[in-house]
Design an enzyme around this catalytic site. Structure first.
Site, PDB file in Angstrom:
ATOM      1  N   HIS A 137       9.672   6.504   0.784  1.00  0.00           N
ATOM      2  CA  HIS A 137      10.408   5.592  -0.095  1.00  0.00           C
ATOM      3  C   HIS A 137      10.274   6.045  -1.547  1.00  0.00           C
ATOM      4  O   HIS A 137       9.596   7.025  -1.845  1.00  0.00           O
ATOM      5  CB  HIS A 137       9.938   4.145   0.095  1.00  0.00           C
ATOM      6  CG  HIS A 137       8.506   3.880  -0.227  1.00  0.00           C
ATOM      7  ND1 HIS A 137       7.457   4.398   0.500  1.00  0.00           N
ATOM      8  CD2 HIS A 137       7.930   3.131  -1.214  1.00  0.00           C
ATOM      9  CE1 HIS A 137       6.308   3.984  -0.009  1.00  0.00           C
ATOM     10  NE2 HIS A 137       6.563   3.226  -1.051  1.00  0.00           N
ATOM     11  N   HIS A 139       8.970   4.717  -4.390  1.00  0.00           N
ATOM     12  CA  HIS A 139       7.893   4.393  -5.328  1.00  0.00           C
ATOM     13  C   HIS A 139       7.184   5.669  -5.779  1.00  0.00           C
ATOM     14  O   HIS A 139       6.941   6.579  -4.998  1.00  0.00           O
ATOM     15  CB  HIS A 139       6.899   3.420  -4.695  1.00  0.00           C
ATOM     16  CG  HIS A 139       7.483   2.059  -4.464  1.00  0.00           C
ATOM     17  ND1 HIS A 139       6.976   1.186  -3.530  1.00  0.00           N
ATOM     18  CD2 HIS A 139       8.542   1.420  -5.043  1.00  0.00           C
ATOM     19  CE1 HIS A 139       7.690   0.068  -3.546  1.00  0.00           C
ATOM     20  NE2 HIS A 139       8.642   0.196  -4.453  1.00  0.00           N
ATOM     21  N   ASP A 141       4.212   6.470  -6.481  1.00  0.00           N
ATOM     22  CA  ASP A 141       2.969   6.899  -5.851  1.00  0.00           C
ATOM     23  C   ASP A 141       3.215   7.568  -4.499  1.00  0.00           C
ATOM     24  O   ASP A 141       2.273   8.018  -3.845  1.00  0.00           O
ATOM     25  CB  ASP A 141       1.982   5.736  -5.718  1.00  0.00           C
ATOM     26  CG  ASP A 141       2.473   4.611  -4.830  1.00  0.00           C
ATOM     27  OD1 ASP A 141       3.682   4.313  -4.855  1.00  0.00           O
ATOM     28  OD2 ASP A 141       1.650   4.008  -4.112  1.00  0.00           O
ATOM     29  N   HIS A 142       4.480   7.662  -4.091  1.00  0.00           N
ATOM     30  CA  HIS A 142       4.842   8.398  -2.875  1.00  0.00           C
ATOM     31  C   HIS A 142       5.805   9.549  -3.154  1.00  0.00           C
ATOM     32  O   HIS A 142       5.958  10.429  -2.302  1.00  0.00           O
ATOM     33  CB  HIS A 142       5.458   7.449  -1.846  1.00  0.00           C
ATOM     34  CG  HIS A 142       4.488   6.453  -1.314  1.00  0.00           C
ATOM     35  ND1 HIS A 142       3.887   6.568  -0.075  1.00  0.00           N
ATOM     36  CD2 HIS A 142       3.984   5.319  -1.869  1.00  0.00           C
ATOM     37  CE1 HIS A 142       3.051   5.546   0.111  1.00  0.00           C
ATOM     38  NE2 HIS A 142       3.095   4.771  -0.971  1.00  0.00           N
ATOM     39  N   HIS A 194       9.709  -3.068   2.778  1.00  0.00           N
ATOM     40  CA  HIS A 194       8.938  -2.722   1.572  1.00  0.00           C
ATOM     41  C   HIS A 194       9.894  -2.290   0.466  1.00  0.00           C
ATOM     42  O   HIS A 194       9.777  -2.725  -0.686  1.00  0.00           O
ATOM     43  CB  HIS A 194       7.942  -1.623   1.911  1.00  0.00           C
ATOM     44  CG  HIS A 194       7.023  -1.264   0.780  1.00  0.00           C
ATOM     45  ND1 HIS A 194       6.059  -2.122   0.290  1.00  0.00           N
ATOM     46  CD2 HIS A 194       6.931  -0.135   0.032  1.00  0.00           C
ATOM     47  CE1 HIS A 194       5.408  -1.539  -0.693  1.00  0.00           C
ATOM     48  NE2 HIS A 194       5.920  -0.332  -0.876  1.00  0.00           N
ATOM     49  N   ASP A 218       4.454   2.990   3.531  1.00  0.00           N
ATOM     50  CA  ASP A 218       3.985   1.636   3.226  1.00  0.00           C
ATOM     51  C   ASP A 218       4.542   0.595   4.192  1.00  0.00           C
ATOM     52  O   ASP A 218       4.579  -0.595   3.877  1.00  0.00           O
ATOM     53  CB  ASP A 218       4.353   1.259   1.784  1.00  0.00           C
ATOM     54  CG  ASP A 218       3.405   1.877   0.772  1.00  0.00           C
ATOM     55  OD1 ASP A 218       2.484   2.610   1.183  1.00  0.00           O
ATOM     56  OD2 ASP A 218       3.593   1.649  -0.435  1.00  0.00           O
ATOM     57  N   HIS A 256      -1.848   4.786   2.719  1.00  0.00           N
ATOM     58  CA  HIS A 256      -2.948   4.333   1.851  1.00  0.00           C
ATOM     59  C   HIS A 256      -4.227   4.155   2.644  1.00  0.00           C
ATOM     60  O   HIS A 256      -4.206   3.866   3.849  1.00  0.00           O
ATOM     61  CB  HIS A 256      -2.607   2.992   1.187  1.00  0.00           C
ATOM     62  CG  HIS A 256      -1.548   3.072   0.145  1.00  0.00           C
ATOM     63  ND1 HIS A 256      -1.821   3.316  -1.177  1.00  0.00           N
ATOM     64  CD2 HIS A 256      -0.198   2.934   0.242  1.00  0.00           C
ATOM     65  CE1 HIS A 256      -0.681   3.316  -1.873  1.00  0.00           C
ATOM     66  NE2 HIS A 256       0.309   3.092  -1.028  1.00  0.00           N
TER      67      HIS A 256
END
Length: 350
Positions: A137, A139, A141-142, A194, A218, A256
């Site tokens: 996705h 975001h 942090d990905h 998400h 996520d 995560h």
């Protein structure tokens, strides 16, 4: 690094019953920095996901994590099967990227490259060619490492959903579409909730004599699931059901390291769940030693993950919900999921 090769469904990842080392008392706490979006609500999420402020926040995350965890937040264990190697890469404060290697050709793919320096270091150490980036996705942090890695590896393609604004996306994928990297075959599954374009990726393990491998981003964590920022409980439930249709032996590689927090929360819901108690003891030991808790299996997850147990009477009773007369079973499960999510968001370990 030595390679761990699973011998059966649970391999050597079975939770141990030893608990903490002698003389060490474990007091669970809710550490800061778990999920930067969790405590702040819609306004912050909009800034994080849709404006440059989100990217600047991501850069700050990367800088702080490199200083605090110069060798990564966890000690990962590579997994090997004949012809394939899966290398978890601990990045930021609790994320995982995954380098998946066709050992015969030396071609590789990476899932969710959060920190390009850490991913590039793994690529160089393994001596492989990066052919594909699979993003679950949008975001940061990905997906924050996409641009730098594409500059370094000019033939690399970036795969993901066109519904998410994934940086450097070159090859939009449809639900159930398959992509080959060397002898590796990945299938993309649309799992919105998400984010509206969230996808998970399933590595076909059959050619290598291994179980399927689910890289869940996520959507699904060990004993937990992602926040439905862009979807309803019904949408998230349907996406979780897609994942659970893959089979109990499927290895779960989440985005995560949330195992300890999620298991501690779950243990407050189901006080008499022996599988949950055992897994929590094992996770405490793993995290005490800074060891990764990945992977689990989908079969294991069904025994202790409350977000996958919405059909279980014991969980329904634990959250004080009962199915109404004539109520659709999936509508009721969505109500249970919503209540579990509400409690998880309010949860503070003490």
């Amino acid at each position: 690094q030595s390679c761990h090769r699973p011998a059966g469904q649970r391999a050597s990842r079975e939770p141990g019953g030893g608990g903490l080392p002698e003389g060490v008392e474990y007091i669970p706490t809710r550490k800061k920095g778990k999920n930067p979006m969790k405590p702040v609500g819609v306004a912050w999420y909009s800034l994080y996901a849709r404006t440059r402020l989100g990217y600047l926040f991501y850069l700050r995350q990367v800088k702080k994590a490199r200083e605090r965890y110069p060798h990564g937040h966890s000690v990962p264990q590579p997994y090997c099967f004949p012809g394939v190697k899966i290398l978890p890469i601990p990045v930021l404060s609790n994320n995982y990227s995954y380098l998946v290697i066709d050992t015969g050709s030396g071609q590789a793919a990476v899932i969710d490259p959060s920190d390009p320096l850490a991913v590039q270091a793994a690529i160089e150490q393994e001596g492989v060619m990066l052919e594909a980036i699979f993003c679950t996705h949008k975001h940061w942090d990905h997906s924050g490492g996409n641009e730098v890695l594409c500059q370094k590896h000019t033939s690399c393609r970036v795969y993901g959903s066109a519904l998410d604004a994934i940086p450097q996306l070159t090859n939009p994928l449809a639900d159930r579409e398959k992509v080959s990297v060397g002898c590796l075959t990945f299938e993309a599954l649309a799992t919105p909730g998400h984010t509206v374009g969230h996808m998970v990726y399933v590595l076909d393990g059959a050619p290598f004599g291994s179980p399927p491998c689910l890289f869940s981003g996520d959507l699904l964590f060990l004993a937990g699931c992602g926040e439905p920022f862009e979807g309803s409980p019904e949408t998230m439930l349907a996406s979780l059901d897609v994942a659970m249709g893959l089979g109990e032996d499927t290895l779960l590689w989440p985005g995560h390291e949330y195992a300890l927090e999620c298991l501690t929360f779950a243990s407050l819901l189901e006080l008499d769940n022996s599988a949950l108690e055992q897994k929590l003891q094992w996770a405490v030991q793993q995290r005490q030693e800074k060891r990764s808790t990945c992977p689990s299996t989908l079969g294991e997850e069904q025994t202790y993950n409350p977000f996958l147990r919405t059909h279980r009477p014991e969980l329904q009773e634990a959250v004080g919900l009962w199915q109404g007369m004539g109520e659709d079973p999936d509508a009721f499960r969505a109500r249970v999921l919503k209540e579990v999510r509400r409690r998880k968001d309010l949860y503070q370990a003490t």
